[in-house]
Enzyme design. Structure first.
Site, short mmCIF file in Angstrom:
data_model
loop_
_atom_site.label_atom_id
_atom_site.label_comp_id
_atom_site.label_asym_id
_atom_site.label_seq_id
_atom_site.Cartn_x
_atom_site.Cartn_y
_atom_site.Cartn_z
CE1 TYR A 1 -3.27 -2.76 0.84
CE2 TYR A 1 -1.82 -3.15 2.92
CZ TYR A 1 -2.68 -3.61 2.05
OH TYR A 1 -3.48 -4.84 2.15
CG HIS A 2 4.03 1.54 1.54
ND1 HIS A 2 4.71 0.70 2.12
CD2 HIS A 2 2.92 1.88 2.38
CE1 HIS A 2 4.50 0.40 3.40
NE2 HIS A 2 3.10 1.24 3.69
N PRO A 3 2.33 3.12 -2.99
CG PRO A 3 0.28 3.64 -3.82
CD PRO A 3 0.81 3.18 -2.74
#
Length: 529
Positions: A466-468
């Protein structure tokens, strides 16, 4: 009728809320436009229930195109869609990354973003309940604390990792990131402290701040090539225009910010032309260089029914709820991802793999828990070399983006994830976990499981952390989207302040860096005006 403000911020996430607070407190009139609803639900406030928000109206579930390097699967990337953005639906881990990350930014052409530049910002933002000194702040607005609950499986993992030879680390933001232990979180008194709660809520009733929720930004308004405002549609279907006397700041995240840029004619000319959007400025790097932490789970079945499975049902749920409401303690005060660690698998002195350990087995963010008692160890690649991209599906702002993560498309990422999985397999076989774990469910229980079987498992189960980031890259070269003051190059009065500006992904969870980026953007704006 067009409403006028000094500054307009698109996106009330980790960076957007931080930036809005600074500007309003400086006496500026600010409009914040957020696509999602208010954050007024206990499922956000209670640390342990964040997974129940994912998949609701308070989250986006971005779905990638088929990804060849992970067996042709389409991959979901959930993102926040409420006040607080990701900080309202994440696991609350407070991790800044490594000093080398920021020195690397500086050396890539981002002066003013080295470790010595950003550490003072982190310190002034932080209010740490336990740690102080050169690395930590104790008087800032952002609470950082130790979790009020530690699950027995999390404790067993930390002991087992030490038995496997890895040192205990009580501060992953200290001088040495390497080691195993428990994460500090953005919580206080047993409650989540999102950027909305910390930075926006104290401004309630302030006439200089207007927050519009459930409002979809459809594009920027530009006059003579400069940003002058934006257009948005509210839940009742009404269209609105807002003008900015000073600047517009995009803070919608690494998947939505490039979408808004391209919808406004700022992006790769060929792509805009084929989509039927007039090209205002050819910016080939908008939407490119997408980076994200890729992980794969080791699943382990427990000997007894001690995992989180079923704890949210029936009388168990009632007991946990009463304990939390009365004392702000117990299972609901857990951030679930209580423990983990950072591992230097290649021995170069710098961790390259991070673990997130869960006292439950989760199939995916969309599908929830696996219906068997167990736990999972999730190694992830800290500095992936694989890259994805974001494109428009059409000129219609309501259509989802077309994107690829690129996960495992670079061979080095797969090799690193394999190394991380081998660390996990060694840890799960230590005495402290042998006591509670019956067997390694996947990749497989055999001690001598071959690399091919492990790689097959990784490819079938690789997933986002969840770290774009990186899709509106900061720099001083011709391809950079924003300059080191976060101004969009060639488009006056427009800035970007979110994880999309990161030239490289930080070595850890990205909520704390996003808040830092929002605060630095305020420095640049207020310093210039």
């Amino acid at each position: 009728m067009t409403q006028s403000y000094d500054y307009i911020i698109a996106g009330a996430g980790s960076a957007g809320c931080t930036l809005a607070s600074r500007l309003v407190n400086a006496g500026k009139r600010v409009l914040v436009v957020e696509a999602g609803p208010d954050d007024n639900t206990k499922l956000i406030d209670m640390p342990a229930t964040f997974a129940k928000v994912i998949g609701t109206a308070r989250s986006w579930i971005y779905q990638s195109e088929p990804e060849p390097s992970v067996g042709g699967r389409t991959l979901p990337i959930p993102q926040g869609r409420t006040l607080g953005g990701g900080s309202s639906i994440n696991a609350m881990l407070y991790v800044r990354g490594q000093p080398e990350d920021y020195d690397g930014w500086r050396d890539l052409g981002c002066p003013g973003w080295g470790w010595d530049d950003v550490l003072p910002v982190y310190r002034r933002l932080e209010r740490n309940e336990r740690l102080a000194g050169e690395r930590h702040g104790t008087d800032g607005p952002l609470p950082v604390s130790d979790a009020r609950y530690r699950h027995p499986l999390s404790l067993a993992y930390v002991r087992a990792a030490q038995q496997a030879g890895y040192r205990f680390n009580d501060d992953f933001n200290g001088v040495e990131q390497e080691g195993v232990g428990f994460y500090q979180t953005t919580t206080a008194n047993g409650e989540r402290q999102s950027s909305a709660k910390v930075f926006l809520k104290p401004l309630a009733g302030n006439a200089n701040l207007k927050v519009v929720t459930e409002a979809q930004v459809t594009g920027l308004t530009l006059e003579n090539g400069a940003a002058s405002g934006l257009a948005y549609v509210t839940a009742d279907g009404q269209s609105h225009l807002a003008s900015a006397k000073a600047e517009v700041i995009l803070a919608a995240g690494a998947l939505a910010t490039p979408k808004l840029m391209m919808l406004s004619g700022l992006g790769p000319a060929a792509h805009l032309t084929e989509t039927g959007i007039p090209v205002i400025r050819d910016m080939p790097a908008v939407g490119q260089d997408l980076q994200d932490h890729v992980a794969a789970p080791l699943y382990a079945l427990t000997r007894k029914p001690v995992s989180l499975l079923g704890e949210d049902r029936g009388l168990k749920a009632l007991r946990h709820g009463i304990e939390y409401l009365l004392f702000r303690r117990g299972l609901l005060a857990s951030n679930v991802v209580e423990s983990g660690g950072f591992f230097d698998t290649d021995g170069d002195g710098r961790p390259d793999v991070q673990f997130h350990v869960l006292p439950v087995m989760v199939e995916s963010a969309e599908h929830g828990s696996i219906e068997r008692h167990g736990m999972e160890l999730n190694p992830c690649v800290l500095r992936p070399k694989s890259r994805g991209s974001v494109l428009l599906r059409s000129r219609n702002s309501s259509d989802p983006i077309r994107f690829t993560t690129g996960f495992l498309s670079h061979a080095d990422d797969l090799a690193l994830l394999l190394a991380g999985m081998k660390v996990a397999r060694a840890i799960v076989r230590q005495p402290a976990l042998r006591e509670v774990v019956a067997e390694e469910f996947a990749p497989g229980n055999a001690d001598d499981l071959g690399d091919a079987a492990i790689v097959d498992h990784i490819i079938r189960h690789a997933k986002t952390v969840y770290h774009p980031c990186g899709t509106c890259r900061m720099g001083t070269d011709d391809q950079a989207v924003v300059d080191p003051q976060l101004r969009v190059r060639g488009v006056p009065r427009l800035r970007v302040a979110d994880a999309s500006i990161m030239p490289r992904l930080t070595s850890g969870n990205t909520n704390a860096p996003a808040i830092m980026i929002g605060d630095r953007c305020a420095d640049f704006i207020l310093g210039e005006n």
